[in-house]
Structures are given as structure tokens and as C-alpha cells.
Scaffold this active site. Structure first.
Site, mmCIF file in Angstrom:
data_model
loop_
_atom_site.group_PDB
_atom_site.id
_atom_site.type_symbol
_atom_site.label_atom_id
_atom_site.label_comp_id
_atom_site.label_asym_id
_atom_site.label_seq_id
_atom_site.Cartn_x
_atom_site.Cartn_y
_atom_site.Cartn_z
ATOM 1 N N HIS A 4 0.839 -1.205 0.000
ATOM 2 C CA HIS A 4 0.000 0.000 0.000
ATOM 3 C C HIS A 4 0.876 1.259 0.000
ATOM 4 C CE1 HIS A 4 -3.731 2.258 1.241
ATOM 5 N NE2 HIS A 4 -2.813 3.078 1.716
ATOM 6 N N GLU A 5 1.801 1.323 0.953
ATOM 7 C CA GLU A 5 2.650 2.524 1.077
ATOM 8 C C GLU A 5 3.606 2.669 -0.105
ATOM 9 O OE1 GLU A 5 1.780 4.735 3.022
ATOM 10 O OE2 GLU A 5 0.539 3.597 4.423
ATOM 11 N N HIS A 39 1.787 4.405 -2.884
ATOM 12 C CA HIS A 39 1.856 5.865 -2.720
ATOM 13 C C HIS A 39 3.231 6.384 -3.152
ATOM 14 C CE1 HIS A 39 -1.927 6.565 -0.741
ATOM 15 N NE2 HIS A 39 -1.641 5.842 0.319
ATOM 16 N N HIS A 53 3.778 6.402 -6.858
ATOM 17 C CA HIS A 53 2.946 7.456 -7.444
ATOM 18 C C HIS A 53 3.684 8.796 -7.334
ATOM 19 C CE1 HIS A 53 -1.422 9.312 -7.670
ATOM 20 N NE2 HIS A 53 -0.654 9.670 -8.674
#
Length: 596
Positions: A387-388, A391, A394
Site C-alpha cells: 500500500h505505502e 503511494h 505514485h
């Protein structure tokens, strides 16, 4: 090791390399001094912004100053998060907060001065080739202009600001500080004080009495304060309606969507499409009832474990390997950046004494992103890692492809990349799993994400829409009205197979997000967009990957809806939500097969 180690006792290879941001304290101090000097230069452009050359110089100074402050702030706070008890970095953090406020004050004249220009002057600036880099900024200012009031009115609204924060402040004090919950028996029969933090733990108990008693104790406590809680929520809704009318918006909902330039249809489509697919939720509830082996499914059974705890021991190294394998569909270029993140000190891995809890991805433009973890060797931590890193990548792609002003993506887009990574990891694990028990554990984990992130957040979004529309129509919102609206929504969303216990009618009183109005829908749209991307990538391969990488590289260079649309996800249509629902249906089918 049972006790948490000190920072100095943990391996340097598992620490992030903040030296990539500032090599030492002296270089931080030099940049701080430079920022302080530049703040003094800001006043030089005041009153001159109709001149394109002066405006350009002012924007350039704004960018430079903003980047300095961002770098100083991020570094000071991440150092502080390594050990929050260490006073040196607490002081640095406070110092940069003050610097940030000073910068904001020094440049506070820019937007009002540009907005005071005539439409003709503004158009001339927007079309000036020397200001091409700032075209989007100026267009955004012009878009806002219709909702900016006269100087005197703006001053008055600014003064009202501290008053209108009251509902949120009062609610927070009531809910977090003043509310005292009774003691509830745990599985061992011990009397434990119920708290907000322990509530879900009680609801996850295998013992049904423990769940039911905690549920009743929670809502009895809120029920006793229903009049005060209703008055507080009413005040917040009234505040939103006041601001939307003062600033000439058609409604409070449209005011909240205006900032990200989100069409109202995105919000209404979400609710309408979820309504259409509520039979899937009813089917999942029937399955939950069957798996729990109960005659009636109650609201306090929603978090009960459906399979015996399936223990998955996953070391950090195994987690990295599995995450990388699961992200292979995104192609070699993406995997190479991911590996760089693993190898080059982007990640602070393990818990240490005083370290900030939780996880996040952060950083400053011009340097690689950073990720804070508190890794435990379990499934949840592996999902947190992917998940991190979603980010982080991105941000990496946005920063590498966009200038400083256009690199920052919106909250509306933020959860897409992180949730896409989770979807690909889940798909990979489900395909690899041969153990029916493990498969059921994974399917339950994923299905509950749909229930809590898509269905539940959409129900919250619908509740907010209804209560604001009632206030705008001049209707009352008594505690009884709020409870009836909320209860009826639960009946609609969970269906006839579920016993919707009367106590749930006051749950609206314990949802803090209702004080950050019209925010929760972003959880559901982000999850749906990510699920749609994942489906396209797994079905189409290379063309979908190319579109997705284009999305990551876009940052905030256009409005969120346009960025997603170009990448193949049109959130103004029901299609992405339909695609997410198709994935949810497949999960339910697989679970049904395993229970035959």
C-alpha cells in the site's frame, strides 16, 4: 525480543536514509536561513501583479520558498518520527511549522490581488506565453473567482472561521475526552473498560456474548447523549449550508466537490450504482450467517471472524519478494523503481522505542519518497508495505514527470495507486493459494474490504447527502429524525437477511468523518477506481499498464477526473463501480464454492 528496542539498537540497513534530503544539520540550517531571507523578498511584488513580468517573478519566488519550506518541514518531522521523545527534532519541527505560517502570511496577498483584476486582465495573463508554466494556476484562480466575495465580506468570513470550527471541536471533546464507557466482560470473563480503541477488538471476539454486550454498551452510551450529539451535528450541517450560500454555490455538496472540480454525478452515480448492487451485499450477509452458523445475523456479528485465525508468518524479506512478484503485471520499469525503493534507503522498517506508530509515505519534491513502517511478520504488514509503496511510486513518477507546481496529486487520486497494489497482491495470493483454509481467510479479508470501504462509506455518503438536503429545504433534524434516517439506511444496505438491531440507529453519533463533510465518498471511489485499474491490467496487459503509468506520471497537472479518464477510468460514469462490483461478485462465488 519482547521489549521494544531503542533506535540505536536497530540495524542501520532497516533505517531510511534521510541524508539524501539533508546531509547534515548544517545544510538544513543553511536552507532555513535562505528561506528566511526569501520571505523578506515577498513584499516586493505586492500591488504589481497585473504586470506579467512581476507576476512571473512572484510565482517563481513562491515556488522556491514553498519547496524550501517543504524540504525543511519533511526532514524535521521525519527525524522527529524516528523517536518522538527526542527533543532536538521536536524543536526543529516546531521551528518549521512557524516558518510555514510566516511564508503563508508573506504571500497571502497574491490570490486576492490576482482575483481583484478584471476578467479581461485575467484572460490576458492566462494567455500570456511567458506565464505558460502558471496557466493552470491562473485558470484555477479564475474558476474560484465566482465564489470569492468582496474584501470586507472575506474579512468577515475569516473572522467567523474560529466560530464555525466549534461543532468539530465540541464533538471531538465529547467523543474522545468526556464520554466514559462501562466495563465489558472479555472472553476470559474479565471486566475490561470499553474504549473507542477496544471496541472493534471486542466485535472481533469469537464469543458472541462479548460482541453483543460491547455493541450494546457502546450505543447505550452514545444514546444517552443523543440530544447533544444531534445539536452538534446539526450545527455542523448548518455551518456548511451557511458557507455554501454565502459563497453562492447551488448546495453544500457542490461546494465541497468544487475544490477538486468533481462533477456532482460522481457522487450520485456512486450511490445509485451501489443501490443497484445491494443484492450482492445481501448475498454476502447470507454467506456470513452460514459461515458463523447462526440462526440470525446481528449488527454485532459483522466483524466476527469467519474462519479460525489463519496464522501467516511473513518476514519482511518474504513480504518484499511476494509484493514484487505480485506487481509483475505492472512491467519491468515499475519493478525496477520498486527495487530501488527496497534497496536505497526509502523505507524505515521496524518499530523502535518512541517511533511514531502506523505507516505513511511522504517526502519532498526533488528527492525520492520515503516510507515509514512498523513492520510485524504478518499478512497485514505485507499489505501495508505494498500500500505505502503504491503511494511512494505514485509520488516518484509524478515528481519525475511534472514541474513542482503540477506534481502534487489530489486526495481524490491518492488512494488509487496504493489500493491498486493491494488488489494485485490479493489476486496473486489467491491464485497461488492451494490451502482451502488460507484461501477462505484471504477471500474474507478482501470481501470485508469491499463491505467496509465501498458499501459502508457509500452509506455514510448517502446519510450526509440526505441530512444536508433536509436542512437546505428548511426541514428539521431532531435526534429522532437523524436516528430514523440512519436506521433506514442500515436496513436498505444490509437487507432482510440481517437483524438490524435498534441500537445501531445512534451510530451516526460516533462517526467523526461526519465533521469533515462529504469526504468519505473518496474512499469508495478510490477503491472502485483501483479495482477497475487492476481488472484492466490483468485482462488487457500492456495497453492498460501504459495507461496506468500515464496516470501515475500525471501528478496534479490536470483535474482528477480528467487524469483518471485519460487512463481509462471514467468516474463520472458508473462503469468503474460496476467493475468493482464484478470483482466482489467473483469473491462471493469463490467463497460459496468453498463452503459447499
Amino acid at each position: 525480543m519482547t521489549s521494544v528496542p531503542k533506535r540505536s539498537e536497530t540495524a542501520a540497513e532497516h533505517h531510511w536514509k534521510l541524508e539524501d534530503l539533508f546531509g547534515d544539520q548544517a545544510s538544513w540550517d543553511r536552507e532555513y536561513a535562505l528561506a528566511k531571507e526569501q520571505i523578506k523578498q515577498a513584499a516586493a511584488y505586492e500591488g504589481k501583479l497585473a504586470d506579467p513580468a512581476q507576476l512571473k517573478a512572484c510565482f517563481e519566488l513562491e515556488d522556491e520558498l514553498s519547496l524550501h519550506v517543504e524540504r525543511l518541514y519533511v526532514y524535521a518531522n521525519m527525524r522527529h518520527h524516528e523517536d518522538t521523545a527526542e527533543p532536538t527534532y521536536q524543536a526543529l519541527s516546531d521551528k518549521t511549522k512557524k516558518l510555514s505560517v510566516e511564508t503563508g502570511e508573506a504571500l497571502s496577498y497574491v490570490t486576492p490581488e490576482v482575483l481583484s483584476l478584471s476578467d479581461e486582465q485575467l484572460d490576458a495573463l492566462i494567455n500570456n506565453s511567458d506565464l505558460a508554466l502558471y496557466k493552470k494556476t491562473l485558470e484555477e484562480m479564475r474558476r474560484q473567482k465566482a465564489h470569492v466575495l468582496s474584501k470586507a465580506e472575506e474579512a468577515l468570513l475569516a473572522q467567523v472561521g474560529s466560530v464555525t470550527q466549534a461543532p468539530n471541536t465540541i464533538y471531538s471533546m465529547l467523543s474522545n475526552a468526556d464520554l466514559k464507557f462501562p466495563k465489558v466482560k472479555n472472553e476470559q470473563g474479565e471486566e475490561i473498560e470499553l474504549t473507542q480503541g477496544r471496541y472493534i477488538q471486542f466485535l472481533e471476539s469469537k464469543n458472541r456474548d462479548v460482541r453483543a454486550n460491547a455493541f450494546k454498551a457502546m450505543y447505550d452510551t452514545y444514546g444517552k447523549l443523543r440530544n447533544t450529539m444531534a445539536a452538534t451535528l446539526n450545527a455542523n450541517v448548518t455551518k456548511n449550508v451557511f458557507y455554501s450560500r454565502a459563497r453562492k454555490y447551488p448546495s453544500a455538496l457542490e461546494m465541497s466537490l468544487f475544490g477538486d472540480n468533481i462533477p456532482k454525478e460522481v457522487y450520485t452515480n456512486l450511490i445509485d450504482t451501489i443501490h443497484k448492487h445491494l443484492p450482492l451485499m445481501y448475498r454476502y450477509m447470507e454467506l456470513r450467517k452460514k459461515l458463523l452458523g447462526v440462526d440470525e445475523l446481528h449488527m454485532y456479528d459483522l466483524f466476527a471472524p469467519l474462519v479460525d485465525e489463519f496464522k501467516m508468518d511473513i518476514t519482511y524479506d518474504q513480504a518484499k519478494t511476494t509484493v514484487k512478484e505480485s506487481l509483475k503485471p505492472l512491467g519491468d520499469a515499475y519493478l525496477n523503481v520498486l527495487q530501488e525503493g527496497f534497496d536505497q534507503g526509502w523505507i524505515d522498517v521496524y518499530e523502535n522505542e518512541g517511533k511514531r506508530s502506523g505507516a505513511y509515505s511522504w517526502g519532498a519534491y526533488g528527492t525520492h519518497p520515503y516510507v515509514l513502517l512498523n513492520h510485524k511478520d504478518n499478512l497485514n504488514s505485507m499489505f501495508t508495505l505494498t500500500h505505502e509503496m503504491g503511494h511512494a511510486l505514485h509520488s516518484y513518477y509524478s515528481d519525475s514527470s511534472q514541474n513542482y507546481r503540477d506534481a502534487q496529486y489530489t486526495i481524490f487520486l491518492a488512494e488509487v495507486a496504493s489500493t491498486l497494489n493491494e488488489a494485485l497482491l490479493m489476486d496473486h495470493m489467491l491464485n497461488k493459494s492451494t490451502d482451502p483454509k488460507e484461501k477462505m481467510y484471504l477471500l474474507t479479508y478482501y470481501a470485508d474490504q469491499f463491505r467496509t470501504t465501498v458499501f459502508r462509506q457509500t452509506m455514510f455518503a448517502e446519510f450526509e447527502k440526505i441530512v444536508h438536503e433536509r436542512t437546505e429545504a428548511g426541514e428539521s433534524l431532531t435526534p429522532q429524525d437523524l436516528s430514523k434516517i440512519y436506521y433506514d439506511l442500515n436496513v436498505l444496505y444490509y437487507g432482510k437477511g440481517m437483524v438490524v438491531d435498534k441500537d445501531i440507529e445512534v451510530e451516526w453519533a460516533r462517526i467523526p468523518h461526519f465533521y469533515t463533510s462529504f469526504y468519505v465518498y473518496k474512499y469508495a471511489t478510490g477503491f472502485s477506481a483501483a479495482t477497475s485499474f487492476a481488472k484492466q491490467i490483468l485482462d488487457e496487459g500492456a495497453p492498460a499498464v501504459e495507461r496506468y503509468l500515464g496516470f501515475l506520471k500525471s501528478g496534479g497537472s490536470d483535474y482528477s477526473i480528467n487524469i483518471l479518464k485519460r487512463a481509462g477510468v471514467d468516474m463520472s460514469s458508473p462503469e468503474p463501480i460496476e467493475q468493482a462490483m464484478a470483482v466482489f461478485e467473483q469473491l462471493i462465488e469463490q467463497m460459496e464454492q468453498l463452503t459447499k
